[in-house]
Design a protein around this motif. Structure first.
Motif, PDB file in Angstrom:
ATOM      1  N   ILE A  19      53.830  18.944   3.820  1.00 28.19           N
ATOM      2  CA  ILE A  19      53.536  17.848   2.894  1.00 28.19           C
ATOM      3  C   ILE A  19      52.265  18.098   2.108  1.00 28.19           C
ATOM      4  CG2 ILE A  19      54.706  16.181   4.391  1.00 28.19           C
ATOM      5  CD1 ILE A  19      52.009  15.069   5.181  1.00 28.19           C
ATOM      6  N   GLY A  20      51.509  19.126   2.489  1.00 28.24           N
ATOM      7  CA  GLY A  20      50.320  19.484   1.732  1.00 28.24           C
ATOM      8  C   GLY A  20      49.294  18.371   1.693  1.00 28.24           C
ATOM      9  N   ALA A  21      48.918  17.950   0.470  1.00 29.05           N
ATOM     10  CA  ALA A  21      47.839  16.980   0.303  1.00 29.05           C
ATOM     11  C   ALA A  21      48.305  15.537   0.440  1.00 29.05           C
ATOM     12  CB  ALA A  21      47.186  17.172  -1.068  1.00 29.05           C
ATOM     13  N   VAL A  22      49.595  15.312   0.685  1.00 33.27           N
ATOM     14  CA  VAL A  22      50.095  13.946   0.815  1.00 33.27           C
ATOM     15  C   VAL A  22      49.480  13.289   2.048  1.00 33.27           C
ATOM     16  CG1 VAL A  22      52.150  12.505   1.152  1.00 33.27           C
ATOM     17  CG2 VAL A  22      52.258  14.519  -0.333  1.00 33.27           C
ATOM     18  N   ASN A  23      48.991  12.067   1.872  1.00 32.21           N
ATOM     19  CA  ASN A  23      48.382  11.329   2.981  1.00 32.21           C
ATOM     20  C   ASN A  23      49.447  10.939   3.985  1.00 32.21           C
ATOM     21  OD1 ASN A  23      47.254   9.128   4.577  1.00 32.21           O
ATOM     22  ND2 ASN A  23      45.558   9.150   3.115  1.00 32.21           N
ATOM     23  N   MET A  24      49.175  11.186   5.283  1.00 33.05           N
ATOM     24  CA  MET A  24      50.152  10.881   6.320  1.00 33.05           C
ATOM     25  C   MET A  24      50.434   9.390   6.397  1.00 33.05           C
ATOM     26  SD  MET A  24      52.005  12.587   8.374  1.00 33.05           S
ATOM     27  CE  MET A  24      53.296  11.973   9.467  1.00 33.05           C
ATOM     28  N   GLU A  25      49.436   8.560   6.101  1.00 33.84           N
ATOM     29  CA  GLU A  25      49.657   7.123   6.139  1.00 33.84           C
ATOM     30  C   GLU A  25      50.652   6.683   5.078  1.00 33.84           C
ATOM     31  OE1 GLU A  25      46.485   4.404   6.245  1.00 33.84           O
ATOM     32  OE2 GLU A  25      45.694   5.107   8.165  1.00 33.84           O
ATOM     33  N   GLU A  26      50.685   7.380   3.932  1.00 33.04           N
ATOM     34  CA  GLU A  26      51.660   7.066   2.901  1.00 33.04           C
ATOM     35  C   GLU A  26      53.076   7.307   3.413  1.00 33.04           C
ATOM     36  OE1 GLU A  26      50.893   9.163  -0.696  1.00 33.04           O
ATOM     37  OE2 GLU A  26      48.797   8.529  -0.816  1.00 33.04           O
ATOM     38  N   VAL A  27      53.247   8.396   4.151  1.00 30.65           N
ATOM     39  CA  VAL A  27      54.551   8.702   4.726  1.00 30.65           C
ATOM     40  C   VAL A  27      54.951   7.620   5.716  1.00 30.65           C
ATOM     41  CG1 VAL A  27      55.879  10.397   6.045  1.00 30.65           C
ATOM     42  CG2 VAL A  27      54.150  11.179   4.424  1.00 30.65           C
ATOM     43  N   LEU A  28      54.008   7.231   6.585  1.00 30.38           N
ATOM     44  CA  LEU A  28      54.303   6.212   7.594  1.00 30.38           C
ATOM     45  C   LEU A  28      54.679   4.886   6.948  1.00 30.38           C
ATOM     46  CD1 LEU A  28      51.437   6.914  10.150  1.00 30.38           C
ATOM     47  CD2 LEU A  28      53.860   7.410  10.465  1.00 30.38           C
ATOM     48  N   LEU A  29      53.918   4.460   5.938  1.00 27.33           N
ATOM     49  CA  LEU A  29      54.206   3.204   5.267  1.00 27.33           C
ATOM     50  C   LEU A  29      55.558   3.250   4.573  1.00 27.33           C
ATOM     51  CD1 LEU A  29      50.716   2.347   3.714  1.00 27.33           C
ATOM     52  CD2 LEU A  29      51.867   1.164   5.578  1.00 27.33           C
ATOM     53  N   GLU A  30      55.849   4.371   3.948  1.00 28.55           N
ATOM     54  CA  GLU A  30      57.127   4.515   3.241  1.00 28.55           C
ATOM     55  C   GLU A  30      58.293   4.437   4.215  1.00 28.55           C
ATOM     56  OE1 GLU A  30      59.112   4.871  -0.387  1.00 28.55           O
ATOM     57  OE2 GLU A  30      56.954   4.911  -0.093  1.00 28.55           O
TER      58      GLU A  30
END
Length: 315
Positions: A299-310
């Protein structure tokens, strides 16, 4: 029995439904093959969540394909096997300079795919716990942010997902001065993935030591369920609205685990203590390390919290 006294949550219903035993074990993600044959009506409940799970997987795959996996062709040395204690790890770090040694996944695409599948199952487990759904959304979000990483590592242990790493040595300060390398990881050249830098070997060995501990204990499905309950309901977070209720849920999870162990493993009087030791090892594992090792390579620079929220809220 856990109750919602002192907070604004909705009541949990009947006496049986209040029990952490009922709430945790009800989650269909924890059903074994034998339990599925004994309770065939649970298949219908699982079918209702199938579309939701597919959406979660698609969401995660969208994040995973935003960036490509960094090359690991320049890394050649296998990571050392985990010593028996964190004290030995620190002693070795002091004596051989391993604090500068870092590791990356040997097969990032394979391992990250397995970790992603466990993450989907983990979030589905959390959402299927009735007493979790009764909490205010703010509390739910805090618990998910706090617990996703240890719950994921527990899921890796339960699904027996093993992984191999390769080692890379971080250049010394003298090498950086002579070669003009950036002084910090944050100063990596543009286009170079942070995931390529890996994580500390000490952190990798801590995760592997925990997995080995679980596999040595041969933890059962029910024991994993109670451990997940103890991890999920974390009363140590600041700002929880239903603090006392969450405290009672964790206490009840510990009591349920103790009662189960005494019933099933009567000959092993130290098993409960061993499981608590495993929990302490798990809580020492850093969430940023889990994200860096198992998700940053893809995922590179993508914030892990963004993934969790999505995935969790569809936001």
């Amino acid at each position: 029995m856990a109750t919602l006294e002192g907070c604004h949550c909705r009541g949990a219903g009947s006496r049986n439904n209040n029990s952490i035993l009922y709430n945790i074990l009800k989650s269909d993600s924890l059903a074994t093959t034998e339990e599925k044959h004994q309770h065939q009506h649970q298949h219908q409940h699982q079918h209702q969540h199938q579309h939701q799970q597919q959406h979660q997987q698609q969401t995660l795959h969208q994040f995973l394909h935003r960036t490509s996996s960094p090359s690991s062709s320049s890394i050649s040395t296998s990571a050392a096997s985990a010593p028996t204690s964190l004290r030995e790890l620190r002693q070795q770090a002091c004596s051989c300079g391993s604090t500068r040694r870092r590791g990356v996944l040997r097969s990032p695409q394979v391992t990250c795919k397995a970790a992603s599948a466990v993450l989907v199952k983990t979030l589905r487990f959390v959402k299927n716990v009735p007493c979790f759904r009764e909490l205010p959304e703010d509390d739910q979000l805090m618990l998910v942010r706090s617990g996703w990483a240890p719950l994921l590592v527990l899921g890796l242990a339960q699904d027996r997902v093993d992984f191999e790493t390769t080692e890379t040595a971080e250049p010394s300060m003298l090498q950086r001065i002579l070669t003009g390398l950036p002084d910090r990881q944050s100063e990596l050249p543009a286009g170079q993935s942070r995931g390529a830098a890996g994580v500390s070997l000490l952190d990798i060995q801590a995760i592997k030591a925990f997995l080995k501990k679980c596999w040595t204990l041969d933890i059962s499905t029910k024991e994993y369920a109670y451990l997940k309950g103890a991890v999920l309901f974390n009363p140590d977070l600041e700002g929880l609205r239903c603090l006392h209720y969450i405290q009672s849920l964790r206490r009840e999870a510990h009591q349920a685990l103790n009662e189960h162990v005494r019933l099933i493993h009567r000959e092993d009087t130290t098993r409960f203590a061993k499981l608590l030791i495993a929990l302490s090892m798990l809580r020492a594992i850093s969430p940023p390390v889990v994200a860096q090792l198992f998700f940053k390579p893809v995922i590179g620079a993508v914030n892990m919290e963004e993934v969790l929220l999505e995935m969790f809220y569809g936001k």
